[in-house]
Scaffold this active site. Sequence first.
Site, PDB file in Angstrom:
ATOM      1  N   CYS A 131     -35.379   4.505  87.056  1.00  0.00           N
ATOM      2  CA  CYS A 131     -35.515   3.664  85.855  1.00  0.00           C
ATOM      3  C   CYS A 131     -34.270   2.813  85.598  1.00  0.00           C
ATOM      4  O   CYS A 131     -34.334   1.799  84.928  1.00  0.00           O
ATOM      5  CB  CYS A 131     -35.863   4.507  84.635  1.00  0.00           C
ATOM      6  SG  CYS A 131     -34.927   6.037  84.507  1.00  0.00           S
ATOM      7  N   ILE A 399      21.519  37.427  91.944  1.00  0.00           N
ATOM      8  CA  ILE A 399      22.826  37.277  92.591  1.00  0.00           C
ATOM      9  C   ILE A 399      23.673  36.386  91.684  1.00  0.00           C
ATOM     10  O   ILE A 399      23.167  35.381  91.195  1.00  0.00           O
ATOM     11  CB  ILE A 399      22.684  36.573  93.967  1.00  0.00           C
ATOM     12  CG1 ILE A 399      21.468  37.093  94.737  1.00  0.00           C
ATOM     13  CG2 ILE A 399      23.969  36.671  94.773  1.00  0.00           C
ATOM     14  CD1 ILE A 399      21.591  38.474  95.282  1.00  0.00           C
ATOM     15  N   ILE A 460      20.391  24.252  81.634  1.00  0.00           N
ATOM     16  CA  ILE A 460      19.060  24.410  81.039  1.00  0.00           C
ATOM     17  C   ILE A 460      18.634  25.849  81.342  1.00  0.00           C
ATOM     18  O   ILE A 460      18.690  26.276  82.495  1.00  0.00           O
ATOM     19  CB  ILE A 460      18.044  23.437  81.684  1.00  0.00           C
ATOM     20  CG1 ILE A 460      18.614  22.026  81.805  1.00  0.00           C
ATOM     21  CG2 ILE A 460      16.710  23.465  80.960  1.00  0.00           C
ATOM     22  CD1 ILE A 460      18.776  21.268  80.526  1.00  0.00           C
ATOM     23  N   ILE A 480      14.598  19.422  87.418  1.00  0.00           N
ATOM     24  CA  ILE A 480      15.441  20.419  88.068  1.00  0.00           C
ATOM     25  C   ILE A 480      14.537  21.339  88.887  1.00  0.00           C
ATOM     26  O   ILE A 480      13.305  21.253  88.784  1.00  0.00           O
ATOM     27  CB  ILE A 480      16.255  21.253  87.042  1.00  0.00           C
ATOM     28  CG1 ILE A 480      15.319  21.843  85.969  1.00  0.00           C
ATOM     29  CG2 ILE A 480      17.337  20.404  86.397  1.00  0.00           C
ATOM     30  CD1 ILE A 480      16.018  22.715  84.948  1.00  0.00           C
ATOM     31  N   SER A 481      15.135  22.212  89.687  1.00  0.00           N
ATOM     32  CA  SER A 481      14.285  23.056  90.524  1.00  0.00           C
ATOM     33  C   SER A 481      14.380  24.536  90.173  1.00  0.00           C
ATOM     34  O   SER A 481      13.612  25.343  90.678  1.00  0.00           O
ATOM     35  CB  SER A 481      14.630  22.832  92.002  1.00  0.00           C
ATOM     36  OG  SER A 481      16.018  22.941  92.168  1.00  0.00           O
ATOM     37  N   GLU A 499       9.485  27.242  92.760  1.00  0.00           N
ATOM     38  CA  GLU A 499       8.663  27.980  93.737  1.00  0.00           C
ATOM     39  C   GLU A 499       8.028  29.225  93.106  1.00  0.00           C
ATOM     40  O   GLU A 499       6.869  29.534  93.375  1.00  0.00           O
ATOM     41  CB  GLU A 499       9.486  28.435  94.947  1.00  0.00           C
ATOM     42  CG  GLU A 499       9.945  27.318  95.862  1.00  0.00           C
ATOM     43  CD  GLU A 499      11.426  27.043  95.712  1.00  0.00           C
ATOM     44  OE1 GLU A 499      12.240  27.903  96.052  1.00  0.00           O
ATOM     45  OE2 GLU A 499      11.772  25.955  95.215  1.00  0.00           O
ATOM     46  N   ASP A 500       8.798  29.935  92.248  1.00  0.00           N
ATOM     47  CA  ASP A 500       8.245  31.114  91.569  1.00  0.00           C
ATOM     48  C   ASP A 500       6.990  30.727  90.789  1.00  0.00           C
ATOM     49  O   ASP A 500       5.993  31.440  90.789  1.00  0.00           O
ATOM     50  CB  ASP A 500       9.260  31.706  90.572  1.00  0.00           C
ATOM     51  CG  ASP A 500      10.464  32.307  91.279  1.00  0.00           C
ATOM     52  OD1 ASP A 500      10.305  32.749  92.437  1.00  0.00           O
ATOM     53  OD2 ASP A 500      11.546  32.323  90.672  1.00  0.00           O
TER      54      ASP A 500
END
Lengths: 516, 128
Positions: A131, A399, A460, A480-481, A499-500
């Site tokens: 239609c 660490i 931070i 930031i990483s 990564e976490d």
Amino acid sequence: MKTIKEINQKIETGDAVVLTAAEMTTFVEQNGVEAAAEEIDVVTTGTFGAMCSSGAFLNFGHSDPPIKMNKTYLNNVEAYSGLAAVDAYIGATQLNRNPQIGMDYGGSHLIEDLIRGKEIDLAVEAYGTDCYPRKEIETTITLDKLNQAVMMNPRNCYQNYAVATNSTEETLYTYMGTLLPHFGNVSYSSAGQLSPLLNDPYFETIGMGTRIFLCGGEGYVISEGTQHSTGAERRNGVPISGSGTLMLMGDMKKMSSDFVRGATMQKYGPTLYVGAGIPIPVLNEDIARRTAISDEDIVCQVVDYGVPRRSRPVIRETNYKELKTGKIEINGVEVNASPLSSYKKAEEIADELKAWITKGNFFLTEPVRKVPSEGYTVNPLEIKKPSTLVKNLESKPVIRAYPTEGISDVAKKLVDNNINHLPVVDESGKLRGIVTSWDIANAIAKGKTKLNDVMTKRVIIAREDEPVDLVARRIDKHEISGLPIVDKDNKVKGMITAEDISRLIGKEKNNNEVCE
Amino acid sequence: MKAWLKFSPDITNKSIISDTIKSYDIDFNILRANITPKGGKLLVEISGNQVDESIGYMESQGISVDPIKKVVRKEEEKCVDCGACVSLCPVKAISVSDDWTILVDDQLCIGCAFCTSSCPMKAIKITE
């Protein structure tokens, strides 16, 4: 005691006495409530502010061959068209699909341009049916060619609102505007004594079918707005926080860009400045008294937008008289206060509505059903799966490095542990800085030997009891990483890295797939 | 008056500014500064009775002086007089008048542009 019918008869004969809400405040101060209830027929209100929960239904008409619009773009802003074939809803905060434009031209700007009568690009995609065989359209439209263009705003005219400030160390860009760090400014958004729902705080006259001024044309109250709430604490009869809201509609073809504007809150997004004015019939002394409320009697709360959670802490109370001086005190310091909504426009709207009524061009309506004044609360959205907190993340033993350590020792720690970030702490374990493998490379290139000279000292951080989502946003925002996790004594408890977080998201996805 | 002062590298180690201030008793406010090995640029506000004489002296010492005519402008068509900019201005160049009109004072403006980016209507423009 008067009735709306009687007031309308006076409007018809040009005998109605109309004051703006600001004028009513002065009138009652000078002449008292009794005289006001006797002599004044209508009080007009006005507000002109950012109201994100706004938009419009558009009907484009059928093309030949016809199309069932699936994806619809107006000047590259998507309008939702999951309705019948050629209906769509354009929302005020929708971003532009061109990422280069993004927030700078969104739904609100499109709405303003339509009202200005500008030519708008229309691009449509469809899947094609028996239609509706057509699969795409590229053309231009203008407001007058649309069958209907109805502004329909689910939540406008907040009764009162929080005053925003920012305790953090960084500038925040919010829907309340730019908030400077360290309580650098406060931003408020209410017309105060002119504001519609502060002049009828118990909704004695406003309800479904109330005829109003909306964006320069005639509009109507549909009902209470979304998130309408009636439980807020009241002072001098008016709520001290958000509380009541209205759902409004009006014909866009009758509107004027003098009273509706597309806007962008920096780094937040588009929003629509909506001009609304509601006439309040002065039916009795109670209503007269309430429409006489002054800025000083309207209390509101200064709230810290630096806390990105649903419940933000209240810093102090203030009122609109104080805010309008342009300065308020926070923790003993004078802070500049500025409005986000336009009081000048609010006055223009109240004046315009007053002129309409005085000239006999606008009549009041009896609401079919009043806006409820009790029994409404706002429920939060409960997330079934609670958000993961920082402390729940699996983390390796932390660490640490010390400010006096040599660069080569630090380099060895990074390599031995296969990590890229090291928090730097003093003897008591308190955070002093952070160092990354890039900082170490940089130190070697520049011949620096002491960690203290190369570490970043303004760090931070993440807190143990924060949701991971907030930390992810922080990583994103500061580019930031990774960041150290610290307790309330500023002692380092661990590290959290990008990564976490991606590992966590990956794991959640896998779990969901197993459940399905 | 506000002006950009431009220094070539050979005069950056001379004390021309302090000599000027002492000799002509002018108020000298540095609003912005950018100094590189290739020379320097200062945005300054100068006031006092001997502004013209002081400029003449600075020019004679090798500084190029470019007065700024207009720094900030509010586009009346776009501005809705909300006031979001007022509390962001670090030098109180933006104010609210008695009838709630937002006023922008180009004499006080230092061109930081905080207002231009935060204005919901993008109604404030800085031009030099």
